[in-house]
Design an enzyme around this catalytic site. Structure first.
Site, PDB file in Angstrom:
ATOM      1  N   LYS A 154       0.909  -1.441  -0.196  1.00  0.00           N
ATOM      2  CA  LYS A 154      -0.081  -0.026  -0.157  1.00  0.00           C
ATOM      3  C   LYS A 154       0.859   1.309  -0.047  1.00  0.00           C
ATOM      4  O   LYS A 154       0.614   2.291  -0.837  1.00  0.00           O
ATOM      5  CB  LYS A 154      -0.860  -0.109   1.323  1.00  0.00           C
ATOM      6  N   ASP A 156     -11.080   2.611   4.240  1.00  0.00           N
ATOM      7  CA  ASP A 156     -11.606   1.380   4.233  1.00  0.00           C
ATOM      8  C   ASP A 156     -13.275   1.137   4.062  1.00  0.00           C
ATOM      9  O   ASP A 156     -13.547  -0.022   3.810  1.00  0.00           O
ATOM     10  CB  ASP A 156     -11.179   0.459   5.465  1.00  0.00           C
ATOM     11  N   GLN A 179      -4.468  -1.870   9.781  1.00  0.00           N
ATOM     12  CA  GLN A 179      -4.433  -3.082   9.200  1.00  0.00           C
ATOM     13  C   GLN A 179      -5.031  -4.079  10.029  1.00  0.00           C
ATOM     14  O   GLN A 179      -4.585  -4.448  11.231  1.00  0.00           O
ATOM     15  CB  GLN A 179      -2.866  -3.224   8.922  1.00  0.00           C
TER      16      GLN A 179
END
Ligand code: NDP
Length: 315
Positions: free
Chosen positions: A76, A145, A120
């Site tokens: 990422k 997200d 994460q």
């Protein structure tokens, strides 16, 4: 004699099928090339924002030393660098407390350099139990997200100012890249998780599909799946969906990523999807492979969400 056209970054081949004549074209949907197009668009958006003095920024919070999580975080951050998106990796020790993690999120919420925040998953140890609370701490405008309840609600309401979870958003992008008219289609989503199945079903409904959600308690799964013009599978069971579950001419999107032992491979395993690819290929109009289908889309949609966040935060 029928042929199926298979094209991706690395191969171009013709597969001949003599067993029967069909009037549709079996294709492998190339997630890498669709993702590349999304990223090209995102790169242009970043340049336009930078010309106005705005640099989108993504903060990725990693707690602990999980090797797979480290790999995901690394890719990422690298993708941000490639696109000119500012990135900040925050690596916290495995013994980080809830209070410490929440303090980090609060700081990032208040930081104007940061447009998007991602924690994460999975969190280690006891933090895993409060993952939902941590997500709720993230400013919904920075929740790239798309897991915050405000964004879940916006998705269900069809409010486009919200953030859509990256993997389901990538699935829709793949279908659209195929030029499929989604409106009016019968869609079956197998799996009902909050990160794949449920948001995917909402997205399809927002596109005016007629949506069925199947799960582990669904009776006669194959029969339900066979009704689908669009079959989208995210269950985490290797090759669960076989040919008998695929209507001829259906579009099949396989979200699953599963490791199966394979001594013939250097790593001792290979990746397979939730759909038995070779089996389903002969029935489907088009189907995503694993790897190289949905996987590359997830990171591309994350980058897209980060740029969207920067745009929203800057009017
Ligand atoms: P979850 O374990 O959270 O959810 C799995 C879902 O599948 C559940 O709803 C479960 O039903 C259903 N299910 C399990 N077994 C069966 C079965 N035999 N028949 C029908 N339904 C079944 O998984 P995720 O949603 O997080 O992930 C699903 C898959 O997608 C995994 O392989 C994962 O690795 C992959 N994935 C890929 C991503 C990518 O970037 N490509 C991103 C995210 C996930 P029930 O609710 O009844 O238990």
């Amino acid at each position: 004699m029928r042929y199926a056209y298979i094209a991706d970054n690395t191969s171009l081949s013709l597969h001949f099928h003599t067993s029967r004549f069909t009037d549709f074209c079996m294709r492998k949907i190339d997630g890498k090339s669709v993702a590349a197009k999304v990223l090209e668009r995102v790169g242009k958006d970043v340049s336009e924002l930078q010309a106005k003095g705005i640099t989108p920024g993504l903060a990725v919070v990693l707690v602990g030393e999980d090797p797979a999580s480290k790999v995901y975080v690394g890719s990422k951050v690298r993708k941000c660098e490639e696109l000119g998106i500012y990135s900040r990796k925050i690596s916290l020790p495995v013994e980080t407390t809830e209070a410490e993690l929440r303090a980090v999120i609060a700081e990032l919420n208040a930081d104007s350099q940061i447009s998007g925040i991602l924690v994460q998953s999975p969190l280690p140890g006891d933090l895993r139990k409060i993952e939902d609370d941590i997500v709720e701490d993230i400013d919904p405008q920075k929740d790239v997200d798309g897991f915050h309840p405000i964004n879940v609600a916006k998705l269900v309401m069809g409010d486009k100012t919200g953030f859509v979870p990256c993997t389901p958003a990538g699935c829709i992008e793949l279908l659209k890249s195929e030029g499929v008219e989604l409106s009016g289609k019968r869609a079956v989503v197998v799996g009902r998780s909050m990160i794949v199945g449920k948001p995917l079903a909402s997205l399809l409904l927002n596109e005016s599909c007629t949506v069925t959600i199947a799960h582990s308690r669904t009776a006669d799964l194959a029969a339900v799946c066979r009704e689908a013009d669009l079959l989208l599978v995210g269950v985490g069971v290797p090759e669960l969906v076989k040919k008998d579950a695929v209507k001829r001419g259906a579009y099949v999107i396989d979200v699953g990523i599963n490791r199966v032992d394979d001594p013939s491979k250097k790593k001792g395993y290979r990746l397979v999807g939730d759909v038995a690819f070779d089996d389903a290929f002969s029935e489907a109009e088009a189907i995503t492979p694993v790897p190289g289908g949905v996987g590359p889309m997830t990171i591309a949609m994350l980058m897209q969400n980060t740029v969207k966040a920067a745009k929203l935060q800057n009017g």
